[in-house]
Design a protein around this motif. Structure first.
Motif, PDB file in Angstrom:
ATOM      1  N   LEU A 125      -2.026  -1.939  16.459  1.00  0.00           N
ATOM      2  CA  LEU A 125      -1.842  -3.291  15.929  1.00  0.00           C
ATOM      3  C   LEU A 125      -2.178  -3.390  14.448  1.00  0.00           C
ATOM      4  O   LEU A 125      -1.427  -3.983  13.676  1.00  0.00           O
ATOM      5  CB  LEU A 125      -2.724  -4.277  16.708  1.00  0.00           C
ATOM      6  CG  LEU A 125      -2.278  -4.650  18.116  1.00  0.00           C
ATOM      7  CD1 LEU A 125      -3.390  -5.424  18.821  1.00  0.00           C
ATOM      8  CD2 LEU A 125      -1.008  -5.484  18.083  1.00  0.00           C
ATOM      9  N   SER A 126      -3.327  -2.828  14.056  1.00  0.00           N
ATOM     10  CA  SER A 126      -3.828  -3.046  12.700  1.00  0.00           C
ATOM     11  C   SER A 126      -3.695  -1.848  11.772  1.00  0.00           C
ATOM     12  O   SER A 126      -3.822  -1.990  10.558  1.00  0.00           O
ATOM     13  CB  SER A 126      -5.307  -3.453  12.751  1.00  0.00           C
ATOM     14  OG  SER A 126      -6.109  -2.355  13.174  1.00  0.00           O
ATOM     15  N   GLY A 127      -3.461  -0.665  12.346  1.00  0.00           N
ATOM     16  CA  GLY A 127      -3.386   0.535  11.525  1.00  0.00           C
ATOM     17  C   GLY A 127      -4.747   1.158  11.280  1.00  0.00           C
ATOM     18  O   GLY A 127      -4.838   2.216  10.659  1.00  0.00           O
ATOM     19  N   GLU A 128      -5.816   0.512  11.747  1.00  0.00           N
ATOM     20  CA  GLU A 128      -7.163   1.023  11.545  1.00  0.00           C
ATOM     21  C   GLU A 128      -7.988   0.829  12.820  1.00  0.00           C
ATOM     22  O   GLU A 128      -7.557   0.137  13.736  1.00  0.00           O
ATOM     23  CB  GLU A 128      -7.854   0.302  10.376  1.00  0.00           C
ATOM     24  CG  GLU A 128      -7.182   0.522   9.033  1.00  0.00           C
ATOM     25  CD  GLU A 128      -7.918  -0.170   7.905  1.00  0.00           C
ATOM     26  OE1 GLU A 128      -9.024  -0.715   8.162  1.00  0.00           O
ATOM     27  OE2 GLU A 128      -7.401  -0.180   6.774  1.00  0.00           O
ATOM     28  N   ALA A 129      -9.183   1.433  12.814  1.00  0.00           N
ATOM     29  CA  ALA A 129     -10.083   1.281  13.956  1.00  0.00           C
ATOM     30  C   ALA A 129     -11.331   0.528  13.531  1.00  0.00           C
ATOM     31  O   ALA A 129     -12.435   0.856  13.933  1.00  0.00           O
ATOM     32  CB  ALA A 129     -10.457   2.644  14.527  1.00  0.00           C
ATOM     33  N   SER A 130     -11.167  -0.487  12.679  1.00  0.00           N
ATOM     34  CA  SER A 130     -12.298  -1.262  12.192  1.00  0.00           C
ATOM     35  C   SER A 130     -12.277  -2.667  12.771  1.00  0.00           C
ATOM     36  O   SER A 130     -11.211  -3.217  13.065  1.00  0.00           O
ATOM     37  CB  SER A 130     -12.278  -1.333  10.660  1.00  0.00           C
ATOM     38  OG  SER A 130     -11.088  -1.957  10.200  1.00  0.00           O
ATOM     39  N   LEU A 131     -13.462  -3.224  12.951  1.00  0.00           N
ATOM     40  CA  LEU A 131     -13.639  -4.554  13.502  1.00  0.00           C
ATOM     41  C   LEU A 131     -14.603  -5.339  12.623  1.00  0.00           C
ATOM     42  O   LEU A 131     -15.441  -4.739  11.954  1.00  0.00           O
ATOM     43  CB  LEU A 131     -14.186  -4.478  14.934  1.00  0.00           C
ATOM     44  CG  LEU A 131     -13.249  -3.908  15.994  1.00  0.00           C
ATOM     45  CD1 LEU A 131     -14.026  -3.646  17.293  1.00  0.00           C
ATOM     46  CD2 LEU A 131     -12.083  -4.846  16.255  1.00  0.00           C
TER      47      LEU A 131
END
Length: 219
Positions: A125-131
């Protein structure tokens, strides 16, 4: 965080343009289970014969029941620019973002990222694994920033102060990837289920509790 910001008027125009001009966010990421049991993710719906389950990012950020409780203008705004918040366990910035949305009375849906499957879908979804990860309509915002989140919420037309009725109940948070039955079990015929001698397959596949921070998710 941006190193610099444009003048206030230009900033407001840029924020509004990004909300209106960006293509509509896909109806979600589909978790597709192939005949061989292999799991893949796609933003395109699979053929009708292929078991799949939509994952997050839906156009309707708030359930129909919760939306019906909203005042007319807020219901219109949430329908046009639905808000979805993606959070993780033990994530302080996620808590800060949730508190901001709650304080402003923003109707939103929350998706939790706790398993490796959730993390994989988040990357899709976001292109990253950050929250945390926030979507307002088609606009994606990575990480928490009080100023940035407020600017986009203002541009979308959300009130600065809560206009939620006292009867409003916020939808419960749900996993980004829902647990589904294996493809073989989902496609079993009624004749096969009626055979008494054959051992029946378990209705659900046991899931090992996920680690506290799967797939290197960053807060």
């Amino acid at each position: 965080m941006n190193a610099h910001c444009p003048a206030p008027r230009l900033l407001a125009l840029a924020v509004l343009a990004s909300l209106l001009a960006a293509p509509v966010l896909a109806q979600g990421v589909y978790r597709i289970v192939g005949p061989d049991g292999k799991v893949t993710y796609s933003d395109q719906p699979p053929p009708a014969t292929t078991p799949a389950r939509p994952v997050g990012g839906t156009a309707a950020g708030v359930s129909a029941g919760a939306s019906a409780q909203l005042p007319f203008e807020l219901r219109q705004t949430s329908s046009r620019y639905p808000v979805t918040l993606y959070t993780g366990r033990d994530c302080a910035p996620c808590n800060s973002g949730r508190n901001l949305l709650n304080a402003r009375g923003i109707p939103y849906s929350e998706k939790t990222v706790e398993t490796p499957q959730d993390a994989e879908a988040l990357k899709r979804l976001s292109g990253e694994a950050s929250l945390p990860f926030l979507t307002i309509g088609s606009q994606q915002i990575k990480g928490y920033s009080d100023t940035e989140w407020s600017q986009f919420l203002d541009a979308a037309g959300y009130p600065k102060q809560s206009a939620l009725p006292s009867s409003y109940r916020r939808p419960a948070a749900t996993p980004l990837v829902a647990t589904a039955r294996p493809a073989e079990a989902a496609g079993a015929s009624s004749a096969a289920r009626e055979q008494p001698a054959a051992p029946s397959a378990p209705a659900e596949v046991p899931v090992t509790p996920p680690p506290q921070n799967p797939a290197g998710i960053r807060f």
